[in-house]
Design a protein around this motif. Structure first.
Motif, mmCIF file in Angstrom:
data_model
loop_
_atom_site.group_PDB
_atom_site.id
_atom_site.type_symbol
_atom_site.label_atom_id
_atom_site.label_comp_id
_atom_site.label_asym_id
_atom_site.label_seq_id
_atom_site.Cartn_x
_atom_site.Cartn_y
_atom_site.Cartn_z
ATOM 1 N N VAL A 53 63.043 -33.424 -1.210
ATOM 2 C CA VAL A 53 63.473 -32.061 -0.873
ATOM 3 C C VAL A 53 62.325 -31.283 -0.238
ATOM 4 N N VAL A 54 61.121 -31.437 -0.775
ATOM 5 C CA VAL A 54 59.966 -30.734 -0.212
ATOM 6 C C VAL A 54 59.685 -31.214 1.210
ATOM 7 N N ILE A 55 59.759 -32.528 1.422
ATOM 8 C CA ILE A 55 59.521 -33.069 2.769
ATOM 9 C C ILE A 55 60.575 -32.550 3.744
ATOM 10 N N SER A 56 61.838 -32.545 3.305
ATOM 11 C CA SER A 56 62.914 -32.102 4.204
ATOM 12 C C SER A 56 62.780 -30.621 4.538
ATOM 13 N N THR A 57 62.417 -29.798 3.558
ATOM 14 C CA THR A 57 62.246 -28.372 3.842
ATOM 15 C C THR A 57 61.019 -28.123 4.720
ATOM 16 N N MET A 58 60.000 -28.970 4.561
ATOM 17 C CA MET A 58 58.838 -28.847 5.440
ATOM 18 C C MET A 58 59.221 -29.185 6.879
ATOM 19 N N LEU A 59 60.002 -30.260 7.058
ATOM 20 C CA LEU A 59 60.469 -30.626 8.400
ATOM 21 C C LEU A 59 61.323 -29.514 8.993
ATOM 22 N N PHE A 60 62.170 -28.912 8.172
ATOM 23 C CA PHE A 60 62.994 -27.794 8.623
ATOM 24 C C PHE A 60 62.123 -26.629 9.076
ATOM 25 N N SER A 61 61.092 -26.320 8.311
ATOM 26 C CA SER A 61 60.200 -25.214 8.668
ATOM 27 C C SER A 61 59.465 -25.488 9.970
ATOM 28 N N VAL A 62 59.016 -26.716 10.158
ATOM 29 C CA VAL A 62 58.310 -27.068 11.399
ATOM 30 C C VAL A 62 59.238 -26.925 12.594
ATOM 31 N N VAL A 79 66.626 -37.888 5.269
ATOM 32 C CA VAL A 79 65.665 -38.481 6.218
ATOM 33 C C VAL A 79 64.496 -39.121 5.494
ATOM 34 N N PRO A 80 63.749 -38.389 4.628
ATOM 35 C CA PRO A 80 62.662 -39.063 3.901
ATOM 36 C C PRO A 80 63.165 -40.086 2.891
ATOM 37 N N ARG A 81 64.409 -39.918 2.412
ATOM 38 C CA ARG A 81 64.941 -40.875 1.435
ATOM 39 C C ARG A 81 65.210 -42.229 2.069
ATOM 40 N N PHE A 82 65.834 -42.252 3.242
ATOM 41 C CA PHE A 82 66.235 -43.519 3.849
ATOM 42 C C PHE A 82 65.279 -43.994 4.945
ATOM 43 N N PHE A 83 64.351 -43.158 5.339
ATOM 44 C CA PHE A 83 63.373 -43.551 6.367
ATOM 45 C C PHE A 83 61.962 -43.277 5.850
ATOM 46 N N SER A 84 61.723 -43.724 4.622
ATOM 47 C CA SER A 84 60.443 -43.454 3.972
ATOM 48 C C SER A 84 59.270 -44.156 4.637
ATOM 49 N N SER A 85 59.544 -45.193 5.416
ATOM 50 C CA SER A 85 58.456 -45.915 6.070
ATOM 51 C C SER A 85 57.893 -45.169 7.276
ATOM 52 N N LEU A 86 58.620 -44.183 7.769
ATOM 53 C CA LEU A 86 58.167 -43.414 8.926
ATOM 54 C C LEU A 86 57.137 -42.376 8.511
ATOM 55 N N SER A 87 56.287 -42.029 9.441
ATOM 56 C CA SER A 87 55.341 -40.941 9.200
ATOM 57 C C SER A 87 56.080 -39.605 9.301
ATOM 58 N N LEU A 88 55.453 -38.540 8.821
ATOM 59 C CA LEU A 88 56.079 -37.220 8.879
ATOM 60 C C LEU A 88 56.324 -36.792 10.319
#
Length: 324
Positions: A246-255, A47-56
């Motif tokens: 990886v950090v962004i994806s795990t943060m999204l998972f935690s949220v 998700v953050p790799r291919f949609f980096s232009s999006l906000s968290l």
């Protein structure tokens, strides 16, 4: 006592889909759970790799869809392979995965005090998982007179006919475990056990612990992301960028986990305050003590009533009362 341990042994085998004497199915189920964790986390990292232009914030619903799609695909593959993943093992490996990511990547950006706090939380979660998985939820052996009470259609009459059975003992049958549980709330696949009178408080503590630990992880990962965005270019393929994904994806998972767990925790707080179990609230029409018959000009009508409600203070005291 022998009946209780026999039930726990059979339940553990069912949770890990191990119906054979050998450990082959157990190994395959555990391996599948580990692979599913890796697959779901790698999918989230896309998700953050291919949609980096999006906000968290904008990535969050997309991450939820990706995670759900991964689980659906895993269920389809499970049917083809004939082996199911173990929900408790899936929870365990997710905790370990986040903990490893924190130690290897995020930890460098966190203060020593917060670092010690998060490590302690993760260790306590693992200990809590072991405790609730191996705990007795309040098993009432089938040979006990309570099994007769549970299967009786007219519960109040069954109780009044036997002075040894306390009024409304709240013994319910778990269809998953094929066991009678006193104070049965629900069967929890994630923790691999029924939730009943003897482990309900542990369940609430563990659920609260998950919310706190995942919230702390989200805070720590946010600090790392904020610091990394100043030095790492999103969309790059270097090691620092991959770590950031990886950090962004795990943060999204935690949220995502915190969102549904908070709602689930609020539901259980509601049940505690009104002294009602999840099973009783959903299937109250199965239990006569919750049925209030009212006569009217239109005919007899059955409405809901809660004979266990003692008021907020009384209900909290009953929940906190030690069980043996």
């Amino acid at each position: 006592m022998a009946g209780k341990w026999r039930w726990i042994h059979n339940r553990n085998r069912r949770n890990f889909n191990c119906d054979r004497s050998s450990g082959q199915m157990l190994s395959l189920s555990t391996l599948l759970s580990a692979l599913l964790v890796l697959a779901s986390q790698l999918a989230l990292a896309s998700v953050p790799r291919f949609f980096s232009s999006l906000s968290l914030v904008a990535m969050l619903p997309l991450a939820g869809f990706v995670f759900f799609a991964t689980i659906v695909c895993a269920r389809w593959l499970r049917k083809l392979a004939g082996v199911s993943a173990s929900p408790p093992a899936f929870v365990l490996f997710n905790i370990l995965f986040l903990w490893v990511v924190y130690i290897l990547v995020i930890r460098q950006a966190i203060s020593s005090l917060l670092d010690a706090f998060l490590n302690a939380e993760c260790a306590l979660l693992l200990f809590g998982l072991y405790r609730i998985f191996s705990s007795d939820p309040g098993i009432v052996p089938y040979e006990s007179s309570f099994s007769v009470e549970t299967q009786c259609k007219d519960l109040p009459k069954s109780i009044s006919s036997n002075e040894n059975i306390p009024v409304f003992s709240r013994v319910r049958n778990c269809s998953k475990c094929k066991a009678n549980i006193r104070g049965f709330d629900h069967h929890c696949p994630a923790f691999g056990n029924c939730i009943g009178q003897k482990n309900h408080r542990l369940f609430i503590i563990l659920l609260t612990g998950f919310v706190i630990a995942e919230s702390t992880y989200t805070m720590c990962s946010t600090k790392f992301i904020t610091r990394s965005l100043n030095t790492v270019k999103i969309g790059a393929e270097n090691q620092n960028a991959l770590s950031l994904y990886v950090v962004i994806s795990t943060m999204l998972f935690s949220v995502l986990q915190v969102l549904w767990q908070v709602v689930f925790l609020m539901w259980h707080v509601y049940c505690i305050l009104f002294n009602i179990k999840t099973e009783e609230w959903i299937n109250w029409n199965k239990y006569p003590e919750f049925q209030l018959k009212e006569e009217s000009q239109l005919g007899n009508r059955i409405s809901f009533t809660n004979p266990y409600d003692k008021g907020f203070i009384g209900n909290i005291k009953e929940f906190l009362r030690p069980t043996f």
